[in-house]
Design a protein around this motif. Structure first.
Motif, mmCIF file in Angstrom:
data_model
loop_
_atom_site.group_PDB
_atom_site.id
_atom_site.type_symbol
_atom_site.label_atom_id
_atom_site.label_comp_id
_atom_site.label_asym_id
_atom_site.label_seq_id
_atom_site.Cartn_x
_atom_site.Cartn_y
_atom_site.Cartn_z
ATOM 1 N N ALA A 17 22.866 90.389 16.892
ATOM 2 C CA ALA A 17 21.546 89.782 16.663
ATOM 3 C C ALA A 17 21.682 88.484 15.871
ATOM 4 O O ALA A 17 21.067 87.467 16.218
ATOM 5 N N GLY A 18 22.487 88.509 14.825
ATOM 6 C CA GLY A 18 22.641 87.311 13.986
ATOM 7 C C GLY A 18 23.259 86.154 14.754
ATOM 8 O O GLY A 18 22.798 85.007 14.668
ATOM 9 N N TYR A 19 24.283 86.449 15.533
ATOM 10 C CA TYR A 19 24.948 85.377 16.300
ATOM 11 C C TYR A 19 24.041 84.866 17.416
ATOM 12 O O TYR A 19 24.058 83.679 17.743
ATOM 13 N N ALA A 20 23.213 85.761 17.978
ATOM 14 C CA ALA A 20 22.270 85.325 19.015
ATOM 15 C C ALA A 20 21.231 84.388 18.400
ATOM 16 O O ALA A 20 20.884 83.355 18.981
ATOM 17 N N ALA A 21 20.746 84.730 17.196
ATOM 18 C CA ALA A 21 19.736 83.889 16.539
ATOM 19 C C ALA A 21 20.295 82.487 16.302
ATOM 20 O O ALA A 21 19.628 81.474 16.557
ATOM 21 N N ARG A 22 21.529 82.421 15.824
ATOM 22 C CA ARG A 22 22.139 81.104 15.570
ATOM 23 C C ARG A 22 22.234 80.300 16.860
ATOM 24 O O ARG A 22 21.973 79.099 16.881
ATOM 25 N N GLU A 23 22.585 80.979 17.950
ATOM 26 C CA GLU A 23 22.735 80.288 19.237
ATOM 27 C C GLU A 23 21.376 79.789 19.743
ATOM 28 O O GLU A 23 21.281 78.680 20.273
ATOM 29 N N PHE A 24 20.321 80.595 19.568
ATOM 30 C CA PHE A 24 18.973 80.162 19.959
ATOM 31 C C PHE A 24 18.622 78.863 19.220
ATOM 32 O O PHE A 24 18.118 77.910 19.827
ATOM 33 N N VAL A 25 18.897 78.846 17.926
ATOM 34 C CA VAL A 25 18.546 77.657 17.134
ATOM 35 C C VAL A 25 19.367 76.459 17.602
ATOM 36 O O VAL A 25 18.840 75.349 17.765
ATOM 37 N N LYS A 26 20.634 76.689 17.864
ATOM 38 C CA LYS A 26 21.516 75.612 18.342
ATOM 39 C C LYS A 26 20.973 74.997 19.638
ATOM 40 O O LYS A 26 20.992 73.795 19.833
ATOM 41 N N LEU A 27 20.471 75.870 20.516
ATOM 42 C CA LEU A 27 20.060 75.386 21.839
ATOM 43 C C LEU A 27 18.583 74.978 21.895
ATOM 44 O O LEU A 27 18.116 74.488 22.924
ATOM 45 N N GLY A 28 17.868 75.191 20.800
ATOM 46 C CA GLY A 28 16.464 74.745 20.764
ATOM 47 C C GLY A 28 15.499 75.902 20.756
ATOM 48 O O GLY A 28 15.309 76.563 21.784
ATOM 49 N N LEU A 29 14.895 76.135 19.579
ATOM 50 C CA LEU A 29 13.969 77.252 19.432
ATOM 51 C C LEU A 29 12.746 76.760 18.667
ATOM 52 O O LEU A 29 12.884 76.083 17.646
ATOM 53 N N ASN A 30 11.564 77.095 19.150
ATOM 54 C CA ASN A 30 10.347 76.731 18.421
ATOM 55 C C ASN A 30 9.966 77.850 17.458
ATOM 56 O O ASN A 30 10.187 79.032 17.768
ATOM 57 N N PRO A 31 9.358 77.489 16.318
ATOM 58 C CA PRO A 31 8.932 78.530 15.379
ATOM 59 C C PRO A 31 7.996 79.524 16.065
ATOM 60 O O PRO A 31 7.181 79.145 16.912
ATOM 61 N N GLY A 32 8.186 80.792 15.724
ATOM 62 C CA GLY A 32 7.306 81.835 16.267
ATOM 63 C C GLY A 32 7.762 82.412 17.596
ATOM 64 O O GLY A 32 7.163 83.365 18.098
ATOM 65 N N GLU A 33 8.830 81.833 18.166
ATOM 66 C CA GLU A 33 9.255 82.324 19.493
ATOM 67 C C GLU A 33 10.129 83.584 19.435
ATOM 68 O O GLU A 33 10.146 84.367 20.376
ATOM 69 N N LEU A 34 10.900 83.716 18.325
ATOM 70 C CA LEU A 34 11.908 84.787 18.277
ATOM 71 C C LEU A 34 11.636 85.784 17.153
ATOM 72 O O LEU A 34 11.337 85.391 16.022
ATOM 73 N N ALA A 35 11.806 87.075 17.487
ATOM 74 C CA ALA A 35 11.768 88.123 16.451
ATOM 75 C C ALA A 35 13.007 88.996 16.585
ATOM 76 O O ALA A 35 13.503 89.225 17.694
ATOM 77 N N ILE A 36 13.502 89.447 15.430
ATOM 78 C CA ILE A 36 14.608 90.415 15.405
ATOM 79 C C ILE A 36 14.053 91.687 14.770
ATOM 80 O O ILE A 36 13.491 91.630 13.672
ATOM 81 N N ILE A 37 14.205 92.795 15.473
ATOM 82 C CA ILE A 37 13.695 94.070 14.933
ATOM 83 C C ILE A 37 14.885 94.925 14.521
ATOM 84 O O ILE A 37 15.778 95.176 15.338
ATOM 85 N N SER A 38 14.895 95.357 13.280
ATOM 86 C CA SER A 38 16.016 96.181 12.818
ATOM 87 C C SER A 38 15.557 97.365 11.987
ATOM 88 O O SER A 38 14.682 97.252 11.142
ATOM 89 N N LYS A 39 16.215 98.470 12.251
ATOM 90 C CA LYS A 39 16.049 99.698 11.472
ATOM 91 C C LYS A 39 16.548 99.469 10.046
ATOM 92 O O LYS A 39 16.042 100.056 9.111
ATOM 93 N N GLU A 40 17.566 98.623 9.907
ATOM 94 C CA GLU A 40 18.104 98.346 8.581
ATOM 95 C C GLU A 40 17.135 97.428 7.830
ATOM 96 O O GLU A 40 16.385 96.671 8.451
ATOM 97 N N SER A 41 17.223 97.455 6.495
ATOM 98 C CA SER A 41 16.244 96.675 5.725
ATOM 99 C C SER A 41 16.798 95.329 5.278
ATOM 100 O O SER A 41 16.197 94.667 4.439
#
Ligand code: FDA
Ligand code: NAD
Length: 434
Positions: A17-41
């Protein structure tokens, strides 16, 4: 009932999830487009730290020190980074229902999250001894290690049971890394596993003999060829002993169990094609369902180099598969094309002063080279795997950065071997000629 909608949702908040988020930002991501859902806190972190630096008696690793992507030498993504990029971290939230047809996820607290594109990154869970009905396996101080909460409980027990007795059940990755970590914490450690040598899914007898000898010299007792069949506990419910199938009884204040993992795919059963215990994907990590991708431990993907579908439960693949899936998602949006995933398997482990790396495939005949005497001052050895006259896999203990790059190159290029005896004599020198 609360409802949210995102263009992209990553289900699971681990390494991928973390590496995917970084890649989204690298390739162009608008605020509000991405959410990460985790059982961990907590925000995504480098899970391998939990069985290594996190358990050191001094100078232990703690968050925020090991959030992704520090494990691969990248930027450390703190919770503030996600906020700045407009990525919503939905933490402490377990998804209990996934309806891929209506693109809807439901949390345990009944929050509905809808998506346009889903990346499944739920990783693995541990196999529990209670799964095989081992008697007394729910006693206190019997630990498994997958998430940061598990590691915190183990650290608390290490402090509470100072200089006590620890039994490690399992001789795989967790067994070997935790055996060392508990010994470093001055516990009296015994390891138990059913096979004739440790880590049989990768190690040859020759490789394992080195680690078993090294661990024995550190004072760790190893019992092979038997399994734990029951646990005794005291009036408080705290474990006191491990009963083995061969009749032996081992005293124990702490037990750590590492008997394997299982990919977390039950939410998607019957909705998506599976293969070899995981979710089947193509070389872009697309599943059989449109707009649904699967990465990391859960994905059974085409391993192009060996022309076969495989699942890989290691961190390097979690990182790279996540990046590939995001590249693929973006390429579709921009009507571009990218290359299929072309992965060279890479596994590693560290314990005590030891550190090994493996690249490629562990099939075929093997040739052990170098000094694998566990009593040597500076042991350094390796193994080549040879299939159909070509080197297909290489293992190296205590290699330098340069040497590890060399063995990776050999595993990728698969050079032919004319004379196995010569290869044994040459050892690493063979790799440096490639
Ligand atoms: P990962 O397990 O990292 O993340 C999955 C996430 O999904 C978790 O946060 C989980 O809580 C969440 N989740 C699951 N179901 C959910 C649900 N229904 N709702 C919400 N959230 C959900 N590999 C290696 O190559 N070298 C190493 O040294 C180590 N060391 C190591 C140590 C320990 C202790 C473990 C447990 C594992 C390793 N590994 C390793 C393996 C490596 O860490 C593993 O392959 C990757 O973390 C896999 O990454 P994923 O993102 O696929 O899953
Ligand atoms: P594993 O598959 O590496 O090892 C399981 C071991 O359990 C077997 O080798 C066997 O010795 C033992 N075993 C099986 N049944 C048993 C029984 N009934 N009693 C006693 N022993 C038994 O799994 P693991 O070590 O539990 O690791 C879990 C997951 O975490 C895996 O996905 C692994 O890849 C990952 N991990 C990886 C690393 C790394 O890559 N360095 C480190 C830690 C964890």
């Amino acid at each position: 009932m609360a409802e949210k909608h995102f263009k992209y949702v990553i289900l699971g908040g681990g390494v991928a999830a973390g590496y995917a988020a970084r890649e989204f930002v690298k390739l162009g991501l608008n605020p509000g487009e991405l959410a990460i859902i985790s059982k961990e806190s907590v925000a995504p972190y480098e899970r391998p730290a939990l069985s290594k630096g996190y358990l050191f008696p001094q100078g232990a690793a703690r968050l925020p020190g090991f959030h992704v992507c520090v494990g691969s030498g990248g930027e450390r993504l703190l919770p503030e980074w996600y906020a700045e990029k407009g990525i919503e971290l939905i933490l402490g939230t377990e998804i209990v229902k996934a309806d891929l047809a209506s693109k809807t996820l439901t949390s345990a607290a009944d929050v509905i999250i809808k998506y346009d594109i889903l990346i499944i990154a739920t990783g693995s869970t541990v196999i529990r001894l209670s799964d095989f009905g081992v008697q007394g396996a729910d006693a206190n101080n019997i630990f498994y290690l997958r998430e940061i909460d598990d590691a915190d409980k183990l650290v608390a027990a290490i402090h509470a049971k100072k200089d006590g007795k620890a039994v490690i059940v399992g001789g795989g990755y967790i067994g070997l890394e935790l055996g060392a970590a508990l010994k470093i914490n001055n516990l009296d450690v015994t390891m138990v596993y059913p096979e004739p040598w440790c880590m049989p899914r990768l190690f040859t007898a020759g490789i394992a003999a080195f680690y078993e000898g090294y661990y024995a010299n550190k004072g760790i007792k190893i019992i092979k060829g038997t399994v734990a069949v029951g646990f005794d506990s005291d009036a408080n419910g705290d474990v006191t002993a491990v009963r083995l199938k061969d009749g032996r009884v081992l005293e124990a204040d702490i037990v750590v169990v590492g008997v394997g993992g299982r990919p977390l795919i039950t939410l998607f059963k019957g909705q998506v094609e599976e293969e070899k215990g995981g979710i089947k994907t193509d070389g872009f990590f697309k599943t059989s369902i449109p707009d649904v991708y699967a990465v990391g431990d859960v994905a059974t993907f085409p391993l192009k180099l060996y022309n076969e579908q495989r699942r890989v439960e290691h961190v390097d693949h979690a990182r790279k598969s996540a990046e590939q899936a995001v590249k693929a998602i973006k390429a579709v949006e921009e009507s571009e094309s990218i290359e299929e995933y072309d992965y060279l398997p890479y596994f590693y482990s560290r314990s005590f002063d030891l550190s090994w790396q493996f690249y490629g495939d562990n099939v075929g005949d093997t040739i052990l080279f170098g000094d694998n005497d566990p009593t040597s001052a500076k042991p350094k050895f390796g193994t080549y795997w040879i299939k159909e006259g070509k080197v297909v896999g290489v293992f190296l203990e205590s290699g330098s950065l340069e040497e590890n790059k060399l063995i990776a190159k050999v595993a990728k290029l698969q050079p032919p071997v004319q004379d196995p005896e010569q290869l044994e004599k040459e050892g690493l020198a063979f790799a440096s000629k490639i």
